[in-house]
Structure formats: C-alpha cells, structure tokens
Design a protein around this motif. Structure first.
Motif, short mmCIF file in Angstrom:
data_model
loop_
_atom_site.label_atom_id
_atom_site.label_comp_id
_atom_site.label_asym_id
_atom_site.label_seq_id
_atom_site.Cartn_x
_atom_site.Cartn_y
_atom_site.Cartn_z
N ASP A 168 -2.68 1.43 -10.94
CA ASP A 168 -3.52 2.39 -10.21
C ASP A 168 -4.92 2.45 -10.79
N SER A 169 -5.01 2.40 -12.12
CA SER A 169 -6.29 2.57 -12.79
C SER A 169 -7.28 1.46 -12.50
N GLU A 170 -6.78 0.32 -11.99
CA GLU A 170 -7.67 -0.80 -11.67
C GLU A 170 -8.17 -0.76 -10.22
N HIS A 171 -7.79 0.29 -9.50
CA HIS A 171 -8.23 0.48 -8.12
C HIS A 171 -8.90 1.85 -8.03
N ASP A 195 0.88 -1.16 0.00
CA ASP A 195 0.00 0.00 0.00
C ASP A 195 0.92 1.22 0.00
N LEU A 196 1.05 1.88 -1.14
CA LEU A 196 2.05 2.94 -1.28
C LEU A 196 1.68 4.19 -0.49
N GLU A 197 0.40 4.39 -0.27
CA GLU A 197 -0.02 5.54 0.56
C GLU A 197 0.44 5.34 2.00
N LYS A 198 0.28 4.12 2.52
CA LYS A 198 0.76 3.84 3.88
C LYS A 198 2.28 3.82 3.93
N GLU A 221 -10.59 3.73 -5.98
CA GLU A 221 -10.37 4.68 -4.89
C GLU A 221 -8.98 5.30 -4.97
N ILE A 222 -7.99 4.47 -5.31
CA ILE A 222 -6.62 4.97 -5.44
C ILE A 222 -6.52 5.90 -6.63
N ALA A 223 -7.09 5.48 -7.76
CA ALA A 223 -7.03 6.31 -8.97
C ALA A 223 -7.69 7.66 -8.74
N LYS A 224 -8.83 7.68 -8.04
CA LYS A 224 -9.53 8.95 -7.81
C LYS A 224 -8.67 9.90 -6.98
N LYS A 225 -8.02 9.38 -5.94
CA LYS A 225 -7.16 10.23 -5.11
C LYS A 225 -6.03 10.84 -5.93
N LEU A 226 -5.43 10.02 -6.78
CA LEU A 226 -4.33 10.52 -7.61
C LEU A 226 -4.83 11.53 -8.64
N MET A 227 -5.95 11.21 -9.27
CA MET A 227 -6.46 12.08 -10.31
C MET A 227 -6.98 13.39 -9.74
N ASP A 228 -7.50 13.37 -8.52
CA ASP A 228 -7.93 14.61 -7.88
C ASP A 228 -6.75 15.56 -7.66
N LYS A 229 -5.55 15.00 -7.54
CA LYS A 229 -4.33 15.80 -7.35
C LYS A 229 -3.54 15.97 -8.65
N ASN A 230 -4.13 15.49 -9.76
CA ASN A 230 -3.47 15.57 -11.07
C ASN A 230 -2.13 14.84 -11.09
#
Length: 253
Positions: A188-191, A169-172, A193-202
């Motif tokens: 990332d694109s297959e997860h 878990d790279l966030e942890k 919740e993870i993809a959304k967090k990254l994409m929200d931060k561009n």
C-alpha cells in the motif's frame, strides 16, 4: 515511512472501531477451554487441526503478533504458559481485559514481530502466529527469530495471506468487481493515492509477500514444513474464486 509505527497507531484505532479481531472472547469459550474443549484460528474460518498441537497443558507458548483478546486467553485457559507479543498496546490491553475478567495469567510484551531479542534462545515450545505479517514489509527476520526462540522439537503454526490476492484493485473488489491491477510484490505504501485513502481513515497499511518468503523463508530459517491448509475470506469476493489464506505447520528439528 516507518510502517511499524504507523500500523501500531492504526491497530490501536482498529480496537476503538470494533474490528472483529479485537472483540473479546466470551466467558463461555473460556469455560469450555478449561474443560479441554477449545479451538483457535490461524486464518479467518477454518479451525486449526487439533493434531497440530502437542498436549497444551504446561506448554510454554508464544502468541506472536496475536493480541486482541482472542487466541491467547484460550490457550491460557487450556493450561498453557502464554506470552503475547504484539505491536499494538490496545490489542495487548484486550488480552489483559480477558485475563483480569477470567483470572488468567498472561505475559504481555509490546514489540516488533521481527525482533524477539527480549526472549532468550530456546524459550518456547510452540509459536502461534496468525495472519499478521501482512502489516510489515519484511518477514524473513520473523522466521529467523521464531526459529531461535523455539526449543528443538517445537512447532511454529503460522497463518498468512495468499499473495495472489494483491493483484486485484481491492477497493473495487469490495464493490464486487475483480480487476487485475497490481504487480507483485505489492505494498500500500508504494501507491500514494491508495495509502492516503487508508491513512485518512486510520486503517493499517498492508503488504503482499511472496511464497518464497512465506514458505521458503521458514525452510531457509531451518524449519521443516510438515503441514499446510488453505482458507477463504468469507465476505470478500476474491474468496469466492480462490483460497485467500494459507496456514502452515513447521517444526524445529
């Protein structure tokens, strides 16, 4: 989703955010390269061994997915004929800024590292491909195209991520906690919740790739592997326990 299109915009944003891999190489480094004193990185910390390079002056060199105003200008200052292909217009602009500042000649091409059809067969003597193929979902076409555009006897120097990094878990991990969470291959694109967090931060989306594709893919494309070393992340906890990068030297027979 179109990973290439998204990561193109994400890396443009990384330039605006001051990502370390978008910071222009200094005047002092360029001056040293002109004197023949230079080094470059395929991975984060360890310089590429100089014996991995043929004589650089007059070499036709492709800096593949290597924009950012760092490696390519060094090669040009050392005397190579350098072409840079990158997915990000802003990363290419960084190379243009150094070239204009230092009076260097660089050929800049926006494109997909998997599709080098803009170049003819056997165009280059050396391909320099630092850690970047984690930003695409398939990499065997990269090796096939690299083999095609290299001249016989030419070299492919490549850096890439150790796929084992992506089991965590790279966030942890950023918080100092190593927790095995993901099966490989990872994207990332297959997860969602993870993809959304990254994409929200561009931020760019990443993919693991098997060693069968990273190393075996080079061999299957026709390359002969003649060198390999490992490197570690400096500020990422996983790097304290295992090599997180791999660099390879391959030749086209």
């Amino acid at each position: 989703m179109d990973i290439r299109a998204y990561n193109k915009k994400a890396w443009d944003h990384e330039v605006e955010s001051g990502n370390p891999w978008t910071v222009l190489v200094s005047r002092e480094v360029i001056a040293s390269a002109r004197r023949g004193e230079w080094s470059v990185l395929l991975t984060e910390n360890l310089p590429v061994p100089r014996e991995w390079f043929p004589p650089i002056r007059g070499l036709d060199l492709l800096a593949l997915a290597s924009g950012g105003g760092q490696q390519a200008p060094v090669f040009a200052a050392a005397g190579a004929h350098v072409t840079v292909l990158d997915n990000s217009p802003r990363q290419l602009e960084r190379d243009r800024e150094v070239a204009e500042r230092e009076g260097l000649k660089l050929t800049l091409v926006e494109g997909d590292m998997r599709d080098l059809s803009v170049f003819g067969d056997e165009t280059f003597d050396l391909i320099f491909h630092p850690v970047s193929n984690l930003f695409i979902h398939e990499i065997r076409p990269v090796w096939m195209e690299a083999f095609r555009v290299l001249r016989r006897g030419g070299s492919l120097l490549a850096g890439f991520m150790n796929p084992a990094v992506y089991i965590f878990d790279l966030e942890k991990a950023d918080l100092g906690v190593l927790e095995v969470t993901h099966k490989l291959p990872y994207a990332d694109s297959e997860h969602p919740e993870i993809a959304k967090k990254l994409m929200d931060k561009n931020e760019p989306l990443e993919h693991s790739h098997s060693l069968a594709d990273q190393i075996g893919g080079q061999v299957d494309a026709g390359f002969q592997l003649i060198g390999l070393y490992e490197d570690h992340h400096k500020d990422f906890i996983v790097g304290q326990y295992m090599p997180t990068y791999i660099a390879t030297r391959a030749v086209k027979p």
